[in-house]
Scaffold this motif. Structure first.
Motif, PDB file in Angstrom:
ATOM      1  N   VAL A  43       0.842  -1.206   0.000  1.00 31.16           N
ATOM      2  CA  VAL A  43       0.000   0.000   0.000  1.00 31.16           C
ATOM      3  C   VAL A  43       0.873   1.251   0.000  1.00 31.16           C
ATOM      4  O   VAL A  43       0.586   2.222  -0.721  1.00 31.16           O
ATOM      5  CB  VAL A  43      -0.948  -0.006   1.217  1.00 31.16           C
ATOM      6  N   LEU A  44       1.943   1.233   0.801  1.00 30.93           N
ATOM      7  CA  LEU A  44       2.838   2.388   0.838  1.00 30.93           C
ATOM      8  C   LEU A  44       3.517   2.579  -0.519  1.00 30.93           C
ATOM      9  O   LEU A  44       3.647   3.705  -1.007  1.00 30.93           O
ATOM     10  CB  LEU A  44       3.891   2.199   1.926  1.00 30.93           C
ATOM     11  N   GLY A  45       3.939   1.477  -1.133  1.00 30.48           N
ATOM     12  CA  GLY A  45       4.535   1.566  -2.465  1.00 30.48           C
ATOM     13  C   GLY A  45       3.568   2.137  -3.479  1.00 30.48           C
ATOM     14  O   GLY A  45       3.943   2.936  -4.346  1.00 30.48           O
ATOM     15  N   LEU A  46       2.312   1.735  -3.361  1.00 29.12           N
ATOM     16  CA  LEU A  46       1.267   2.254  -4.248  1.00 29.12           C
ATOM     17  C   LEU A  46       1.113   3.758  -4.067  1.00 29.12           C
ATOM     18  O   LEU A  46       1.007   4.513  -5.043  1.00 29.12           O
ATOM     19  CB  LEU A  46      -0.051   1.538  -3.945  1.00 29.12           C
ATOM     20  N   VAL A  47       1.111   4.206  -2.801  1.00 24.15           N
ATOM     21  CA  VAL A  47       0.990   5.643  -2.503  1.00 24.15           C
ATOM     22  C   VAL A  47       2.189   6.407  -3.062  1.00 24.15           C
ATOM     23  O   VAL A  47       2.039   7.466  -3.668  1.00 24.15           O
ATOM     24  CB  VAL A  47       0.865   5.869  -0.978  1.00 24.15           C
ATOM     25  N   ALA A  67       3.099 -13.175   0.398  1.00 20.93           N
ATOM     26  CA  ALA A  67       3.049 -12.131  -0.629  1.00 20.93           C
ATOM     27  C   ALA A  67       1.776 -12.230  -1.456  1.00 20.93           C
ATOM     28  O   ALA A  67       1.164 -11.210  -1.803  1.00 20.93           O
ATOM     29  CB  ALA A  67       4.273 -12.235  -1.532  1.00 20.93           C
ATOM     30  N   PHE A  68       1.376 -13.461  -1.784  1.00 20.85           N
ATOM     31  CA  PHE A  68       0.138 -13.660  -2.552  1.00 20.85           C
ATOM     32  C   PHE A  68      -1.075 -13.143  -1.783  1.00 20.85           C
ATOM     33  O   PHE A  68      -1.937 -12.448  -2.344  1.00 20.85           O
ATOM     34  CB  PHE A  68      -0.022 -15.152  -2.867  1.00 20.85           C
ATOM     35  N   ILE A  69      -1.128 -13.449  -0.488  1.00 16.38           N
ATOM     36  CA  ILE A  69      -2.232 -12.957   0.350  1.00 16.38           C
ATOM     37  C   ILE A  69      -2.194 -11.432   0.431  1.00 16.38           C
ATOM     38  O   ILE A  69      -3.231 -10.759   0.357  1.00 16.38           O
ATOM     39  CB  ILE A  69      -2.157 -13.586   1.757  1.00 16.38           C
ATOM     40  N   ALA A  70      -0.970 -10.878   0.592  1.00 14.94           N
ATOM     41  CA  ALA A  70      -0.822  -9.419   0.674  1.00 14.94           C
ATOM     42  C   ALA A  70      -1.289  -8.746  -0.610  1.00 14.94           C
ATOM     43  O   ALA A  70      -1.953  -7.699  -0.572  1.00 14.94           O
ATOM     44  CB  ALA A  70       0.636  -9.065   0.951  1.00 14.94           C
ATOM     45  N   GLY A 100      -4.987  -5.591  -3.884  1.00 12.01           N
ATOM     46  CA  GLY A 100      -5.939  -5.561  -4.998  1.00 12.01           C
ATOM     47  C   GLY A 100      -7.300  -5.044  -4.563  1.00 12.01           C
ATOM     48  O   GLY A 100      -7.952  -4.277  -5.292  1.00 12.01           O
ATOM     49  N   VAL A 101      -7.741  -5.447  -3.363  1.00  7.40           N
ATOM     50  CA  VAL A 101      -9.019  -4.955  -2.820  1.00  7.40           C
ATOM     51  C   VAL A 101      -8.946  -3.448  -2.589  1.00  7.40           C
ATOM     52  O   VAL A 101      -9.885  -2.705  -2.919  1.00  7.40           O
ATOM     53  CB  VAL A 101      -9.363  -5.689  -1.502  1.00  7.40           C
ATOM     54  N   VAL A 102      -7.816  -2.990  -2.034  1.00  7.88           N
ATOM     55  CA  VAL A 102      -7.629  -1.549  -1.794  1.00  7.88           C
ATOM     56  C   VAL A 102      -7.660  -0.783  -3.109  1.00  7.88           C
ATOM     57  O   VAL A 102      -8.317   0.264  -3.223  1.00  7.88           O
ATOM     58  CB  VAL A 102      -6.293  -1.303  -1.049  1.00  7.88           C
ATOM     59  N   VAL A 103      -6.961  -1.299  -4.114  1.00  4.80           N
ATOM     60  CA  VAL A 103      -6.925  -0.658  -5.433  1.00  4.80           C
ATOM     61  C   VAL A 103      -8.323  -0.581  -6.036  1.00  4.80           C
ATOM     62  O   VAL A 103      -8.705   0.450  -6.604  1.00  4.80           O
ATOM     63  CB  VAL A 103      -5.970  -1.432  -6.381  1.00  4.80           C
ATOM     64  N   TYR A 104      -9.096  -1.654  -5.904  1.00  7.05           N
ATOM     65  CA  TYR A 104     -10.456  -1.683  -6.462  1.00  7.05           C
ATOM     66  C   TYR A 104     -11.324  -0.594  -5.832  1.00  7.05           C
ATOM     67  O   TYR A 104     -12.017   0.153  -6.550  1.00  7.05           O
ATOM     68  CB  TYR A 104     -11.076  -3.058  -6.230  1.00  7.05           C
ATOM     69  N   SER A 159       2.224  -3.065 -11.824  1.00  6.85           N
ATOM     70  CA  SER A 159       3.282  -4.064 -12.044  1.00  6.85           C
ATOM     71  C   SER A 159       4.469  -3.804 -11.125  1.00  6.85           C
ATOM     72  O   SER A 159       5.095  -4.746 -10.619  1.00  6.85           O
ATOM     73  CB  SER A 159       3.726  -4.057 -13.506  1.00  6.85           C
ATOM     74  N   TYR A 160       4.781  -2.519 -10.873  1.00  4.73           N
ATOM     75  CA  TYR A 160       5.858  -2.182  -9.939  1.00  4.73           C
ATOM     76  C   TYR A 160       5.517  -2.641  -8.518  1.00  4.73           C
ATOM     77  O   TYR A 160       6.385  -3.147  -7.789  1.00  4.73           O
ATOM     78  CB  TYR A 160       6.123  -0.678  -9.937  1.00  4.73           C
ATOM     79  N   VAL A 161       4.261  -2.434  -8.120  1.00  5.57           N
ATOM     80  CA  VAL A 161       3.832  -2.838  -6.776  1.00  5.57           C
ATOM     81  C   VAL A 161       3.909  -4.354  -6.624  1.00  5.57           C
ATOM     82  O   VAL A 161       4.446  -4.868  -5.636  1.00  5.57           O
ATOM     83  CB  VAL A 161       2.399  -2.343  -6.480  1.00  5.57           C
ATOM     84  N   VAL A 162       3.375  -5.079  -7.613  1.00  2.00           N
ATOM     85  CA  VAL A 162       3.404  -6.553  -7.567  1.00  2.00           C
ATOM     86  C   VAL A 162       4.847  -7.059  -7.538  1.00  2.00           C
ATOM     87  O   VAL A 162       5.218  -7.901  -6.702  1.00  2.00           O
ATOM     88  CB  VAL A 162       2.655  -7.155  -8.777  1.00  2.00           C
TER      89      VAL A 162
END
Length: 292
Positions: free
Chosen positions: A33-37, A226-229, A234-238, A257-260
């Protein structure tokens, strides 16, 4: 009796694995989430920067052919993202519409000048680089004056730098917390097998041979976490995309793709080194130290 003890040990081991996976998932979720931000804040700030116009007012003696040639030369510049030409007639119409009356009827002539709005690439929207561009164009034979919002550029740069600094500090702190938590969880798992490690070592197994299954197990648990995270991210992004569609998160494939990739890489690196050093610690202990 032995079967009960074995089943107890299996339940205990499964419980420790689950706790490790949950710990890894929670930590990597926060990092994701922080990386996404971080990535999206850069995208948003770049989008804001690229909406700021750097306007060149042309001299009246410049003819249409010269204007077209000047525009074509600007398009080829590294700093230019988009070029918009506004004639003095178009500027007069726009200004008359804004003030609600035709000012040309009072003045008798159009005092405005032909202008070229240069929308710069985000990397060039800084006070220093825009001052360099201003000085350069003021020397140009076709340019009468240069205009851009200097206070806005200074304020925008200052705020972006401040926000970037605190996000960097926060990301560093969370990364440290992630390493500590995941390392502690993996060490607890390996701690329960310390006697097995020492027994294998006493019968002649090499350190690399003993470490290998533990490292693979740690990496496997890391990827499960990592898969669970990533599901959580993905839920947050949606939901962000639902409530803030202007950010276009679901269509920003580069950021996603960078976040994943970052989450998977963090899971691999942290679990690899945590497992390595945890097993190394127990391999270096004496037999009497295993009870402490």
């Amino acid at each position: 009796m032995s079967s009960k003890f074995e089943s107890y040990q299996k339940r205990r081991l499964a419980s420790s694995y689950i706790s490790v996976v949950i710990s890894i998932a929670l930590v990597l979720f926060m990092l994701g989430v922080l990386g996404l931000v971080l990535l999206k804040s850069t995208t948003v700030s770049n989008r804001v920067k690229e909406k700021i116009a750097f306007t060149l007012f042309l001299k009246d003696k410049v003819n249409r052919k010269q204007i077209n040639g000047f525009k074509n030369s600007l398009v080829k510049e590294d700093f230019a993202r988009r070029i918009v030409y506004t004639s003095k007639a178009q500027a007069a119409k726009k200004y008359s519409k804004e003030i609600g009356e035709d000012f040309l009827t009072f003045l008798g002539e159009n005092p405005l000048k032909n202008g070229i709005d240069i929308y710069l690439k985000a990397a060039f929207v800084t006070p220093e680089k825009m001052e360099v561009l201003e000085a350069r164009f003021l020397k140009n034979q076709f340019v009468a004056d240069v205009s851009y919002d200097k206070p806005l550029i200074n304020l925008l740069t200052e705020h972006i730098q401040r926000i970037g600094f605190w996000l960097f500090v926060l990301s560093g702190f969370l990364a440290l917390v992630a390493i500590i938590l995941i390392n502690s969880a993996i060490r607890l798992t390996i701690y329960s097998k310390r006697f097995n490690i020492k027994t294998m070592q006493m019968v002649g197994a090499t350190k690399s041979f003993i470490r290998k299954p533990f490292i693979w197990q740690g990496i496997k648990l890391g990827f499960i976490g990592a898969f669970i995270a990533l599901i959580g991210v993905g839920v947050v992004v949606y939901y962000i995309d639902v409530f803030a569609p202007s950010l276009r998160l679901l269509k920003d494939y580069i950021t996603l793709s960078y976040v994943v990739g970052g989450v998977l890489l963090a899971a691999f690196i942290i679990t690899l080194f945590s497992t390595f050093f945890a097993t190394q610690r127990f391999l270096n202990l004496r037999t009497d130290e295993l009870y402490y």
